[in-house]
Design a protein around this motif. Structure first.
Motif, PDB file in Angstrom:
ATOM      1  N   LEU A 169      74.743  47.016 -14.210  1.00 51.09           N
ATOM      2  CA  LEU A 169      73.713  47.682 -14.993  1.00 51.09           C
ATOM      3  C   LEU A 169      73.920  47.374 -16.468  1.00 51.09           C
ATOM      4  CD1 LEU A 169      73.338  49.251 -12.291  1.00 51.09           C
ATOM      5  CD2 LEU A 169      72.732  51.233 -13.688  1.00 51.09           C
ATOM      6  N   VAL A 170      72.823  47.252 -17.188  1.00 49.28           N
ATOM      7  CA  VAL A 170      72.860  46.869 -18.595  1.00 49.28           C
ATOM      8  C   VAL A 170      72.644  48.099 -19.476  1.00 49.28           C
ATOM      9  CG1 VAL A 170      71.793  45.448 -20.386  1.00 49.28           C
ATOM     10  CG2 VAL A 170      71.999  44.575 -18.037  1.00 49.28           C
ATOM     11  N   PHE A 171      73.570  48.307 -20.409  1.00 53.15           N
ATOM     12  CA  PHE A 171      73.459  49.373 -21.404  1.00 53.15           C
ATOM     13  C   PHE A 171      73.567  48.771 -22.798  1.00 53.15           C
ATOM     14  CE2 PHE A 171      75.148  51.382 -17.597  1.00 53.15           C
ATOM     15  CZ  PHE A 171      74.451  52.573 -17.511  1.00 53.15           C
ATOM     16  N   LEU A 172      73.019  49.489 -23.782  1.00 50.91           N
ATOM     17  CA  LEU A 172      73.095  49.056 -25.168  1.00 50.91           C
ATOM     18  C   LEU A 172      73.697  50.161 -26.032  1.00 50.91           C
ATOM     19  CD1 LEU A 172      69.516  47.499 -25.537  1.00 50.91           C
ATOM     20  CD2 LEU A 172      71.661  46.270 -25.122  1.00 50.91           C
ATOM     21  N   ARG A 173      74.580  49.764 -26.943  1.00 56.06           N
ATOM     22  CA  ARG A 173      75.118  50.711 -27.920  1.00 56.06           C
ATOM     23  C   ARG A 173      74.126  50.809 -29.076  1.00 56.06           C
ATOM     24  NH1 ARG A 173      79.133  54.438 -27.949  1.00 56.06           N
ATOM     25  NH2 ARG A 173      80.542  52.924 -26.938  1.00 56.06           N
ATOM     26  N   VAL A 221      75.073  55.439 -26.268  1.00 49.43           N
ATOM     27  CA  VAL A 221      74.781  54.360 -25.329  1.00 49.43           C
ATOM     28  C   VAL A 221      73.466  54.674 -24.610  1.00 49.43           C
ATOM     29  CG1 VAL A 221      75.575  53.157 -23.257  1.00 49.43           C
ATOM     30  CG2 VAL A 221      77.220  53.803 -25.042  1.00 49.43           C
ATOM     31  N   ASP A 222      72.616  53.674 -24.496  1.00 48.35           N
ATOM     32  CA  ASP A 222      71.290  53.882 -23.922  1.00 48.35           C
ATOM     33  C   ASP A 222      70.960  52.758 -22.951  1.00 48.35           C
ATOM     34  OD1 ASP A 222      68.868  55.114 -23.485  1.00 48.35           O
ATOM     35  OD2 ASP A 222      68.083  54.786 -25.505  1.00 48.35           O
ATOM     36  N   VAL A 223      69.901  52.944 -22.177  1.00 51.97           N
ATOM     37  CA  VAL A 223      69.306  51.860 -21.399  1.00 51.97           C
ATOM     38  C   VAL A 223      68.184  51.262 -22.238  1.00 51.97           C
ATOM     39  CG1 VAL A 223      69.907  52.876 -19.174  1.00 51.97           C
ATOM     40  CG2 VAL A 223      67.698  53.423 -20.236  1.00 51.97           C
ATOM     41  N   ASP A 268      62.434  42.566 -25.901  1.00 55.61           N
ATOM     42  CA  ASP A 268      62.669  42.737 -27.328  1.00 55.61           C
ATOM     43  C   ASP A 268      64.087  43.193 -27.645  1.00 55.61           C
ATOM     44  OD1 ASP A 268      60.060  42.003 -27.753  1.00 55.61           O
ATOM     45  OD2 ASP A 268      59.322  44.034 -28.137  1.00 55.61           O
ATOM     46  N   GLU A 269      64.644  44.069 -26.807  1.00 57.59           N
ATOM     47  CA  GLU A 269      65.946  44.654 -27.112  1.00 57.59           C
ATOM     48  C   GLU A 269      67.119  43.830 -26.580  1.00 57.59           C
ATOM     49  OE1 GLU A 269      66.048  48.707 -25.822  1.00 57.59           O
ATOM     50  OE2 GLU A 269      64.409  49.317 -27.139  1.00 57.59           O
ATOM     51  N   VAL A 270      66.928  43.195 -25.426  1.00 55.17           N
ATOM     52  CA  VAL A 270      68.018  42.425 -24.811  1.00 55.17           C
ATOM     53  C   VAL A 270      67.803  40.922 -25.006  1.00 55.17           C
ATOM     54  CG1 VAL A 270      69.459  42.236 -22.733  1.00 55.17           C
ATOM     55  CG2 VAL A 270      68.107  44.289 -23.092  1.00 55.17           C
ATOM     56  N   ASN A 271      66.605  40.554 -25.446  1.00 52.29           N
ATOM     57  CA  ASN A 271      66.270  39.156 -25.730  1.00 52.29           C
ATOM     58  C   ASN A 271      66.190  38.309 -24.469  1.00 52.29           C
ATOM     59  OD1 ASN A 271      65.597  37.116 -27.625  1.00 52.29           O
ATOM     60  ND2 ASN A 271      67.676  36.317 -27.586  1.00 52.29           N
ATOM     61  N   LEU A 272      65.704  38.915 -23.375  1.00 48.10           N
ATOM     62  CA  LEU A 272      65.621  38.190 -22.109  1.00 48.10           C
ATOM     63  C   LEU A 272      64.227  37.576 -21.931  1.00 48.10           C
ATOM     64  CD1 LEU A 272      67.441  40.594 -19.630  1.00 48.10           C
ATOM     65  CD2 LEU A 272      68.359  38.597 -20.827  1.00 48.10           C
ATOM     66  N   PRO A 273      64.138  36.388 -21.315  1.00 49.04           N
ATOM     67  CA  PRO A 273      62.826  35.816 -20.988  1.00 49.04           C
ATOM     68  C   PRO A 273      62.118  36.674 -19.938  1.00 49.04           C
ATOM     69  CG  PRO A 273      64.565  34.147 -20.897  1.00 49.04           C
ATOM     70  CD  PRO A 273      65.242  35.471 -20.990  1.00 49.04           C
ATOM     71  N   LEU A 274      60.823  36.881 -20.122  1.00 43.62           N
ATOM     72  CA  LEU A 274      60.054  37.720 -19.207  1.00 43.62           C
ATOM     73  C   LEU A 274      60.147  37.225 -17.766  1.00 43.62           C
ATOM     74  CD1 LEU A 274      58.069  40.074 -18.845  1.00 43.62           C
ATOM     75  CD2 LEU A 274      56.206  38.478 -19.376  1.00 43.62           C
ATOM     76  N   LEU A 275      60.197  35.913 -17.575  1.00 47.52           N
ATOM     77  CA  LEU A 275      60.213  35.347 -16.225  1.00 47.52           C
ATOM     78  C   LEU A 275      61.498  35.653 -15.462  1.00 47.52           C
ATOM     79  CD1 LEU A 275      58.512  31.871 -16.823  1.00 47.52           C
ATOM     80  CD2 LEU A 275      57.531  33.910 -15.745  1.00 47.52           C
ATOM     81  N   THR A 276      62.521  36.170 -16.147  1.00 48.13           N
ATOM     82  CA  THR A 276      63.769  36.524 -15.456  1.00 48.13           C
ATOM     83  C   THR A 276      63.736  37.952 -14.921  1.00 48.13           C
ATOM     84  OG1 THR A 276      64.902  37.356 -17.439  1.00 48.13           O
ATOM     85  CG2 THR A 276      65.046  34.985 -17.000  1.00 48.13           C
ATOM     86  N   LEU A 277      62.643  38.679 -15.158  1.00 45.65           N
ATOM     87  CA  LEU A 277      62.567  40.094 -14.803  1.00 45.65           C
ATOM     88  C   LEU A 277      61.605  40.324 -13.648  1.00 45.65           C
ATOM     89  CD1 LEU A 277      62.326  41.550 -18.430  1.00 45.65           C
ATOM     90  CD2 LEU A 277      64.387  41.218 -17.038  1.00 45.65           C
ATOM     91  N   SER A 278      61.990  41.223 -12.751  1.00 40.51           N
ATOM     92  CA  SER A 278      61.131  41.577 -11.618  1.00 40.51           C
ATOM     93  C   SER A 278      60.023  42.519 -12.067  1.00 40.51           C
ATOM     94  CB  SER A 278      61.968  42.264 -10.538  1.00 40.51           C
ATOM     95  OG  SER A 278      62.389  43.560 -10.987  1.00 40.51           O
ATOM     96  N   HIS A 279      59.045  42.738 -11.179  1.00 37.72           N
ATOM     97  CA  HIS A 279      58.048  43.768 -11.445  1.00 37.72           C
ATOM     98  C   HIS A 279      58.751  45.132 -11.436  1.00 37.72           C
ATOM     99  CE1 HIS A 279      54.727  41.007 -11.218  1.00 37.72           C
ATOM    100  NE2 HIS A 279      55.079  40.615 -10.003  1.00 37.72           N
ATOM    101  N   THR A 323      74.040  47.596 -31.446  1.00 38.44           N
ATOM    102  CA  THR A 323      75.191  46.874 -32.000  1.00 38.44           C
ATOM    103  C   THR A 323      76.043  46.208 -30.931  1.00 38.44           C
ATOM    104  OG1 THR A 323      76.531  48.895 -31.952  1.00 38.44           O
ATOM    105  CG2 THR A 323      75.320  48.430 -33.975  1.00 38.44           C
ATOM    106  N   GLY A 324      75.731  46.428 -29.658  1.00 37.15           N
ATOM    107  CA  GLY A 324      76.518  45.818 -28.600  1.00 37.15           C
ATOM    108  C   GLY A 324      75.896  46.041 -27.240  1.00 37.15           C
ATOM    109  N   ILE A 325      76.309  45.207 -26.275  1.00 41.35           N
ATOM    110  CA  ILE A 325      75.812  45.308 -24.908  1.00 41.35           C
ATOM    111  C   ILE A 325      76.982  45.638 -23.987  1.00 41.35           C
ATOM    112  CG2 ILE A 325      76.072  42.828 -24.398  1.00 41.35           C
ATOM    113  CD1 ILE A 325      73.352  43.072 -22.865  1.00 41.35           C
TER     114      ILE A 325
END
Length: 290
Positions: free
Chosen positions: A134-138, A150-152, A192-203, A249-251
């Motif tokens: 699971l991905v969290f952000l500080r 820490v948030d999602v 926007d927050e994790v900088n991931l390409p949209l095509l890497t994400l599921s519906h 500030t961190g992942i």
């Protein structure tokens, strides 16, 4: 249950896809005017602008209520009743020192403790990598809400995405487009927050709705999103920066198998309430916590 969060609604096993959600948008679901008028909201906003002149007001969707249909009924399984509100009204109600009194007064006057509150609807994502983290952000210390916690990934669906302008009207926001914005906004926040390409994400799949009790019960729709990348690849994209890189500030990556007992870990105390709601729903909706 953690006192900082409560669960308003838990979706059926596996969560709900976009086509199983319907929105009814109406002025009847807007916030009630405050007893004695809304001058206090204006005063709070003007005071905040004196110390934080960079703040800007923007329209938001307001959650009034949500109803799940019986699982064997035809058509969409979830109805969301939404109104319109604003960031200014959020600061002047949910975040005001009078928020507890407003909830008590709403219960007395309207049999609804949220009646006088802006309650802008947020979105959050339980984002799971290909290697089951699971991905969290500080959160940055510079953000207005929950700095350093820490948030999602998450944010808000935006009425202005559907109807540009400072004051969109209910009649200009068809329910089916609002549903689309609700589901697409959570993907946009991840990008926007994790900088991931949209095509890497599921519906996205909607897991339920949680209330942040530290901001007078403001609601957030929590989703499950699968990423086709490993945690290491996600980290590399994150470090590349994105449109909202300044908000964190961190992942942080946590194994999905730890979620069932995550409340017992030291990290739980570092989570902001919206993240706690997301994890509670992820752990409770069968078919999502795998």
């Amino acid at each position: 249950m953690d006192p900082e969060v409560s669960l308003l609604l838990q979706c059926p096993p596996g969560g709900l896809p976009q086509e199983q959600v319907r929105v009814e948008l109406s002025p009847a679901y807007d916030r009630r005017p405050l007893p004695g008028g809304d001058n206090t909201i204006t005063a709070i906003w003007e005071s905040r602008l004196q110390t934080q002149p960079w703040l800007f007001n923007a329209p938001k969707f307001r959650l009034h209520s949500a109803t799940l249909a019986p699982t064997d009924s035809p058509g969409p399984q979830l109805l969301l009743r939404l109104g319109l509100t604003s960031y200014r009204d959020f600061l002047g109600t949910n975040w005001a020192s009078s928020a507890s009194w407003l909830r008590q007064q709403g219960a007395t006057d309207w049999d609804d403790k949220q009646a006088y509150l802006a309650d802008p609807l947020g979105v959050g994502a339980t984002l799971v990598t290909a290697d089951n983290f699971l991905v969290f952000l500080r959160r940055s210390w510079q953000v207005a809400e929950a700095p350093g916690l820490v948030d999602v990934p998450g944010g808000h669906p935006e009425p202005q995405a559907l109807c540009p302008g400072d004051s969109p009207q209910h009649r200009d926001l068809p329910g089916e487009l609002v549903v689309r914005e609700l589901f697409s906004s959570v993907l946009q926040e991840i990008c926007d927050e994790v900088n991931l390409p949209l095509l890497t994400l599921s519906h996205p799949l909607l897991l339920g709705i949680a209330r942040n009790e530290t901001s007078a019960g403001r609601a957030s729709a929590e989703f499950y999103v699968q990423c086709s990348l490993t945690s290491e690849a996600v980290r590399n994209y994150y470090l590349g920066g994105g449109p909202e890189a300044h908000e964190s500030t961190g992942i942080i990556f946590v194994e999905a198998q730890r979620m069932q007992r995550f409340q017992e870990t030291e990290m739980w105390a570092e989570l902001c309430p919206s993240a706690k709601g997301a994890i509670l729903l992820y752990s409770r909706v069968p078919g999502s916590a795998i």
